[in-house]
Motif scaffolding. Structure first.
Motif, PDB file in Angstrom:
ATOM      1  N   VAL A 644      -8.393  -1.745   1.357  1.00 25.88           N
ATOM      2  CA  VAL A 644      -7.858  -0.468   2.598  1.00 25.88           C
ATOM      3  C   VAL A 644      -6.889   0.527   1.434  1.00 25.88           C
ATOM      4  O   VAL A 644      -7.207   1.935   1.446  1.00 25.88           O
ATOM      5  CB  VAL A 644      -6.783  -0.917   3.392  1.00 25.88           C
ATOM      6  N   ASP A 645      -6.755   0.173   0.195  1.00 24.92           N
ATOM      7  CA  ASP A 645      -6.050   1.118  -0.971  1.00 24.92           C
ATOM      8  C   ASP A 645      -7.406   2.376  -1.485  1.00 24.92           C
ATOM      9  O   ASP A 645      -6.727   2.843  -1.316  1.00 24.92           O
ATOM     10  CB  ASP A 645      -6.374   0.444  -2.114  1.00 24.92           C
ATOM     11  N   HIS A 649      -6.829   6.045  -0.428  1.00 28.27           N
ATOM     12  CA  HIS A 649      -6.813   7.166  -1.569  1.00 28.27           C
ATOM     13  C   HIS A 649      -7.986   7.952  -1.541  1.00 28.27           C
ATOM     14  O   HIS A 649      -7.430   9.587  -1.829  1.00 28.27           O
ATOM     15  CB  HIS A 649      -6.167   6.695  -3.037  1.00 28.27           C
ATOM     16  N   LEU A 672      -0.398   8.335   2.644  1.00 28.59           N
ATOM     17  CA  LEU A 672      -0.573   7.542   2.170  1.00 28.59           C
ATOM     18  C   LEU A 672      -1.229   6.806   3.716  1.00 28.59           C
ATOM     19  O   LEU A 672      -0.872   6.769   4.630  1.00 28.59           O
ATOM     20  CB  LEU A 672       0.811   6.390   2.024  1.00 28.59           C
ATOM     21  N   ILE A 673      -2.226   5.757   3.364  1.00 30.71           N
ATOM     22  CA  ILE A 673      -2.944   5.038   4.360  1.00 30.71           C
ATOM     23  C   ILE A 673      -2.199   4.091   5.431  1.00 30.71           C
ATOM     24  O   ILE A 673      -1.286   3.338   5.092  1.00 30.71           O
ATOM     25  CB  ILE A 673      -4.205   4.401   4.202  1.00 30.71           C
ATOM     26  N   ARG A 674      -1.966   4.166   6.282  1.00 31.45           N
ATOM     27  CA  ARG A 674      -1.558   3.049   7.241  1.00 31.45           C
ATOM     28  C   ARG A 674      -2.347   3.105   8.395  1.00 31.45           C
ATOM     29  O   ARG A 674      -3.860   2.342   8.260  1.00 31.45           O
ATOM     30  CB  ARG A 674      -0.108   4.575   8.370  1.00 31.45           C
ATOM     31  N   MET A 675      -1.541   1.767   9.706  1.00 27.86           N
ATOM     32  CA  MET A 675      -2.200   1.109  10.488  1.00 27.86           C
ATOM     33  C   MET A 675      -3.920   1.230  10.968  1.00 27.86           C
ATOM     34  O   MET A 675      -4.695   0.956  10.725  1.00 27.86           O
ATOM     35  CB  MET A 675      -1.388   0.179  10.951  1.00 27.86           C
ATOM     36  N   GLU A 677      -5.133   4.087  11.223  1.00 34.08           N
ATOM     37  CA  GLU A 677      -6.600   4.146   9.143  1.00 34.08           C
ATOM     38  C   GLU A 677      -7.094   3.303   8.801  1.00 34.08           C
ATOM     39  O   GLU A 677      -8.256   3.255   8.153  1.00 34.08           O
ATOM     40  CB  GLU A 677      -5.910   5.606   8.446  1.00 34.08           C
ATOM     41  N   ALA A 678      -6.366   2.030   8.957  1.00 31.14           N
ATOM     42  CA  ALA A 678      -7.239   0.631   7.816  1.00 31.14           C
ATOM     43  C   ALA A 678      -7.667   0.090   8.302  1.00 31.14           C
ATOM     44  O   ALA A 678      -7.833  -0.644  10.440  1.00 31.14           O
ATOM     45  CB  ALA A 678      -5.777   0.172   7.317  1.00 31.14           C
TER      46      ALA A 678
ATOM     47  N   LYS B 125      -1.602  -1.502  16.798  1.00 28.47           N
ATOM     48  CA  LYS B 125      -1.634  -0.488  15.950  1.00 28.47           C
ATOM     49  C   LYS B 125      -0.504   0.447  16.051  1.00 28.47           C
ATOM     50  O   LYS B 125       0.373   1.085  14.904  1.00 28.47           O
ATOM     51  CB  LYS B 125      -3.175  -0.165  15.872  1.00 28.47           C
ATOM     52  N   MET B 128       2.826  -0.057  14.909  1.00 32.89           N
ATOM     53  CA  MET B 128       3.206  -0.828  13.251  1.00 32.89           C
ATOM     54  C   MET B 128       2.702   0.508  12.483  1.00 32.89           C
ATOM     55  O   MET B 128       2.891   0.547  11.653  1.00 32.89           O
ATOM     56  CB  MET B 128       2.340  -1.523  13.028  1.00 32.89           C
ATOM     57  N   HIS B 129       2.191   1.340  13.495  1.00 33.16           N
ATOM     58  CA  HIS B 129       1.260   3.077  12.363  1.00 33.16           C
ATOM     59  C   HIS B 129       2.454   3.010  11.196  1.00 33.16           C
ATOM     60  O   HIS B 129       2.771   3.542   9.994  1.00 33.16           O
ATOM     61  CB  HIS B 129       1.470   3.693  13.348  1.00 33.16           C
ATOM     62  N   ASN B 131       4.733   2.142   9.708  1.00 37.74           N
ATOM     63  CA  ASN B 131       5.517   1.442   8.167  1.00 37.74           C
ATOM     64  C   ASN B 131       4.529   1.329   7.419  1.00 37.74           C
ATOM     65  O   ASN B 131       2.719   0.990   7.602  1.00 37.74           O
ATOM     66  CB  ASN B 131       5.987  -0.197   8.818  1.00 37.74           C
ATOM     67  N   ILE B 132       4.486   2.145   5.956  1.00 45.09           N
ATOM     68  CA  ILE B 132       3.526   1.459   4.883  1.00 45.09           C
ATOM     69  C   ILE B 132       3.241   0.734   4.453  1.00 45.09           C
ATOM     70  O   ILE B 132       4.791  -0.132   3.899  1.00 45.09           O
ATOM     71  CB  ILE B 132       3.293   2.715   4.811  1.00 45.09           C
ATOM     72  N   ARG B 134       1.773  -0.213   1.370  1.00 44.30           N
ATOM     73  CA  ARG B 134       1.303   0.197  -0.087  1.00 44.30           C
ATOM     74  C   ARG B 134       0.364  -0.541  -0.878  1.00 44.30           C
ATOM     75  O   ARG B 134      -0.793  -0.041  -1.000  1.00 44.30           O
ATOM     76  CB  ARG B 134       2.629   0.904  -0.937  1.00 44.30           C
ATOM     77  N   GLY B 136      -1.196  -2.315   1.197  1.00 45.91           N
ATOM     78  CA  GLY B 136      -2.918  -2.320   1.984  1.00 45.91           C
ATOM     79  C   GLY B 136      -2.984  -3.539   3.333  1.00 45.91           C
ATOM     80  O   GLY B 136      -3.937  -4.127   3.066  1.00 45.91           O
ATOM     81  N   TYR B 138      -2.676  -4.294   5.806  1.00 41.36           N
ATOM     82  CA  TYR B 138      -2.302  -3.592   7.115  1.00 41.36           C
ATOM     83  C   TYR B 138      -3.827  -4.747   7.904  1.00 41.36           C
ATOM     84  O   TYR B 138      -3.468  -5.013   8.739  1.00 41.36           O
ATOM     85  CB  TYR B 138      -3.016  -2.490   7.497  1.00 41.36           C
ATOM     86  N   ASN B 139      -4.315  -5.237   7.617  1.00 40.63           N
ATOM     87  CA  ASN B 139      -5.186  -6.696   8.262  1.00 40.63           C
ATOM     88  C   ASN B 139      -4.757  -7.517   9.043  1.00 40.63           C
ATOM     89  O   ASN B 139      -4.524  -8.007  10.443  1.00 40.63           O
ATOM     90  CB  ASN B 139      -6.601  -7.189   7.682  1.00 40.63           C
TER      91      ASN B 139
END
Lengths: 735, 153
Positions: A644-645, A649, A672-675, A677-678, B125, B128-129, B131-132, B134, B136, B138-139
């Motif tokens: 995801v990172d 990026h 930064l990527i968010r939910m 887009e992951a 989705k 929760m969108h 809230n970052i 970092r 990752g 998210y899954n």
């Protein structure tokens, strides 16, 4: 009974024991060195000294085990997985194990550093050996009490059993065990007998995390503590000329305004962990964080240009000058690329570009410091406690023994917390004001005065003769520092007879450093999308092209080539099978790549679909060979996070400068990527019993490559520049 | 500087703070409730999310003066024993990596599930969108919200 296999790791005197005054047994050990002859074990648990040992295990009278974990936790899970290695061989139920972050107060803390995905790989043998030796001592103690031979006794789940079926708990024999001679060359378990390794162990801090208990550096408080906010130059290349603190001092709660920098500047060149400009800085000290931040905003400062104020255009020009010039350092050379290009049927050359990237740890840089006549006390999130403590001692002219550094959990690292500039600032502030103080960076401070992944450009040239790649020439133009270590010897080194890696850089005043999977985080995209394009041009299957190349490195005797063609084939075959690459689905565009870095082999397939004619990354299939998977839940978390990172990026990461000033300073101007887009990540492990390798980094680099290739399949256009979102090819809509 | 009476996690706290002090720093510096995290200070990352009268709100953008008479809930008060269905789901799924953003994620998820107990994938989705994470994760965040919604029902 477990099968014990002899350990390759055999060394005298790496472990000592003592009986604790409060009850229980204490084992101190050194991970990578023998203990000093005079090393003394404490008998009081509150006085664990790390001057002679780098970690301790306590076994209580109740049989509960506390492991003082030797490695800093930055989110990569080693605070869980490294103690699992000890628990496995000690043979205690994981539920009976409690893990406490060790602190640092000496020069002897070996490899207490989180970086390079090396913790598990390097700890694999010594940590298990420590657990196994401790178990053997407990067994020996029980055998002595029963008056039987130790070989007649077995230990499992914290209980020792003899031939008659009598049992003793570990806690029952700790006192005797602590007195015994330490056995040498204790065997290790056969991986098939593992009961802790390979089982899911939840993050050891999870209860505290989900209930909001103090855990991170920013959460640490001490009696009488004040807060400091630091005003640093707004542009790289500027230094402080003068300042007016009248308005700042009028802000309620502001206690003092001071200037720092002189002490640090005097030693700044001494260690790689210090990456910062040479300007002096203005510090506002206040009663609360908010008041310190407000005070800083009220400062009036004048800055002078000290060196070039770089803009992104300037950097691009310098990097292209390097690529177009002929001043390179050669990192690897096989055969004769020049001759091979001249003889090739076709020569393909492409250039790939990446921007700067900030780390953006969610917990901004901060550190607590208290400097008194007796000691220097430091608390906070740092990945390099050992050199940091040394540098603080040097800066303040103190004996290293007076410096006590405690590590907290870290709200992300990604390489940023390898660099100790913020600790040095906190220490210099505390030394000046002689009060306990917490230096807190705002998000804007963090993003605009950070250490960055530098912009890098690659130019890759390949020669094709009779449909085969006969030559490969990679040129790297970087800022400040070039690729390091064995990276020049990664794939495709050894697969192509004429091969050359050349590097060049220019020195910039912008502070740069390691960023999760240094160099490979961008090199992977350049190299793997280049191979995909070669496959397209030469009309070969991209998977087969990789497999054919790998045949040629098999049996190499070149010790610098550490990737394995066989292990690479395994991950490739696994991901091809699981992703359905050979049976394409209507409307799903798949991008394949395979990559080795940080000792781990990874292959990925990204699934992209078009929504409103825009490519969207839906899923990433990943196959990983990291040897034995120590903690599957932690491993999966690292793999998913890395991908995801990488997607985030690669797609969005962009950081530009204008006359030395960063153009982004917070999450409203840095994406930064968010939910939404992951992508979903589906992980498959290659099962084997090889020693484990790290996972903090290796899945990130190929993710950028896989999605770029999938987007190419979806849109018909290739991308040569990150971030992809700003360089996306338009889908050719026909009709 | 003024005195504010703030009702946090069911208890009234009397706090002396500058008028413009964000709730985030009142919680962290004045009341020693450090579970609510500072991430960006401009309402972009969600690390500082708390509930105000049951709605997920960014505490970095709220000033103490706006909050008298409101019911504020922080991560420390989400449940008495750390066993709110969302907290349970977070543990079950082993969500955190570094863990820093998770209090904010949990507060966003719990307020969302109060209003929409049986969300579909897209609704989770969307909720929760903002809230970052970092790291990752998210899954797993998505999976934990889905599991928590099953626990609710």
């Amino acid at each position: 009974m477990s099968t014990l296999i002899p350990s390759k790791f055999s060394r005298r005197g790496f472990l000592r024991t003592s009986t604790l005054a409060s009850g229980g047994m204490l084992i101190g050990f050194n991970l990578f060195n023998a203990c000093k002859p005079k090393a003394e074990m404490p008998v009081d648990i509150s006085k664990l000294n790390y001057s002679d040992f780098n970690a301790f295990i306590k076994i209580s009278d109740e049989g509960m085990v506390t492991i003082f974990s030797p490695n800093p936790e930055i989110g990569q899970g080693v605070k869980t997985s490294m103690p699992m290695l000890i628990a496995e061989e000690l043979d205690v139920p994981w539920e009976h194990v409690n893990v406490v972050q060790g602190e640092l107060d000496t020069e002897n803390y070996t490899r207490q550093l989180a970086g390079g995905s090396q913790s598990i790989r390097l700890g694999w043998e010594p940590l298990r050996q420590t657990g196994a030796t401790a178990r053997q001592m407990l067994v020996n103690a029980a055998a002595a009490r029963w008056g039987v031979d130790a070989s007649e006794c077995t230990a499992s789940k914290g209980v020792i059993t003899n031939a008659k079926g009598e049992t003793l708990g570990y806690g029952d024999v700790v006192k005797e065990a602590a007195m015994l001679e330490i056995p040498e060359n204790v065997g290790l378990k056969d991986p098939k007998d593992f009961t802790v390794i390979g089982q899911d162990a939840t993050n050891v801090d999870i209860d505290k995390i989900v209930t909001g208990k103090p855990l991170f550096g920013l959460d640490y408080k001490a009696e009488g503590m004040v807060y400091a906010s630091v005003l640093r130059p707004p542009a790289f290349g500027q230094v402080l000329e003068s300042y007016d603190d009248t308005a700042a001092r009028a802000v309620p709660g502001v206690i003092d305004v001071i200037k720092i920098g002189a002490k640090l500047n005097a030693i700044a060149e001494k260690n790689w962990t210090i990456q910062m400009g040479s300007s002096e800085k203005v510090v506002v000290i206040a009663k609360t964080t908010w008041q310190a931040i407000k005070g800083k905003k009220a400062l009036q400062a004048t800055w002078t240009d000290d060196s070039t104020l770089e803009s992104t255009e300037y950097q691009d020009k310098k990097l292209f000058e390097i690529l177009n010039g002929d001043e390179f350092t050669t990192k690897r050379e096989d055969g004769d690329v020049k001759k091979a290009f001249a003889e090739a049927d076709e020569v393909i050359e492409r250039t790939y570009e990446s921007p700067f990237l900030p780390h953006n740890c969610m917990e901004p840089m901060n550190f607590y410091a208290n400097v008194t006549a007796e000691k220097v006390h430091l608390v906070g999130p740092i990945q390099t406690p050992e050199p940091t403590a040394e540098m603080v001692a040097m800066m303040l002219g103190r004996d290293l023994k007076e410096v006590k550094l405690e590590m907290t959990r870290m709200g992300g690292g990604f390489g940023r917390r390898l660099y100790s500039d913020f600790v040095m600032e906190a220490a210099e502030i505390a030394d000046a004001i002689r009060k306990p103080v917490k230096m807190v960076s705002t998000r804007e401070d963090d993003m605009t005065t950070g250490v960055y992944r530098p912009s890098i450009k690659y130019r890759i040239k390949a020669g094709i003769k009779n449909g085969e790649i006969t030559s490969y020439h990679l040129k790297e133009a970087a800022i400040n520092v070039n690729m390091y270590g064995l990276i020049p010897h990664f794939f495709p080194a050894g697969c192509i007879p004429n091969y050359k890696v050349d590097v060049g850089n220019y020195k910039s005043n912008i502070t740069t450093g390691a960023w999760r999977a240094p160099y490979t985080n961008f090199l992977s995209f350049a190299e793997q999308s280049f191979f995909d394009e070669i496959a397209e041009i030469t009309e070969k299957d991209p998977v087969q092209l990789r497999l054919d190349l790998l045949q040629k490195v098999k049996g190499t005797t070149d010790e610098k080539i550490q990737y394995s063609a066989e292990r690479m084939e395994d991950v490739i075959n696994l991901v091809v099978e699981k992703s359905g690459l050979k049976t394409p689905k209507e409307g799903v565009y798949q991008g394949f790549c395979a990559y080795y870095c940080h000792n781990t082999h990874v292959a990925q397939v990204a699934d992209v679909v078009l929504e409103n004619n825009q490519p969207v990354v839906k899923k990433v299939h990943v196959a990983v060979d990291c040897g034995i998977v120590v903690n599957p839940t932690g491993a999966l978390n690292q793999i998913e996070g890395g991908i995801v990172d990488g997607v985030g990026h690669g797609m969005y990461g962009d950081f530009k400068f204008k006359e030395g000033m960063p153009e982004s300073n917070n999450y409203n101007s840095y994406r930064l990527i968010r939910m939404k887009e992951a992508p979903e990540v589906e992980t498959h492990f290659v099962e084997n019993t090889l020693a484990p390798t790290g996972l903090g980094e290796p899945t990130l680099p190929p993710a950028m490559a896989a999605i770029s290739i999938a987007i190419t399949k979806a849109t018909g256009g290739r991308m040569y520049k990150q971030p992809f979102i700003k360089n996306m090819p338009k889908k050719q809509v026909i009709g | 500087m003024a005195t504010y009476n703030l009702k946090i996690n069911g208890q009234t706290h009397s706090v002396e703070a500058d008028d413009d002090t964000p709730l985030l720093w009142v919680l962290r510096d004045h009341l020693d409730m450090v579970g609510t995290k500072y991430g960006c200070g401009i309402g972009q990352c969600g690390a500082c999310t708390v509930h105000v009268d049951g709605s997920a709100t960014r505490s970095c953008l709220l000033q103490a003066a706006q909050l008298e008479g409101k019911e504020i809930t922080t991560i420390e008060g989400l449940s008495e024993n750390g066993d709110h269905p969302v907290q349970q789901a977070w543990k079950e799924v082993d969500v955190p990596q570094c863990g820093y953003c998770q209090a904010g994620q949990i507060m966003t998820a719990s307020a969302f599930l109060d209003k929409n107990p049986n969300p579909n994938t897209e609704e989770i989705k969307s909720a929760m969108h903002a809230n970052i994470c970092r790291c990752g994760a998210y899954n797993r965040i998505h999976k934990a919200v889905a599991i928590a919604s099953e626990k609710n029902s």
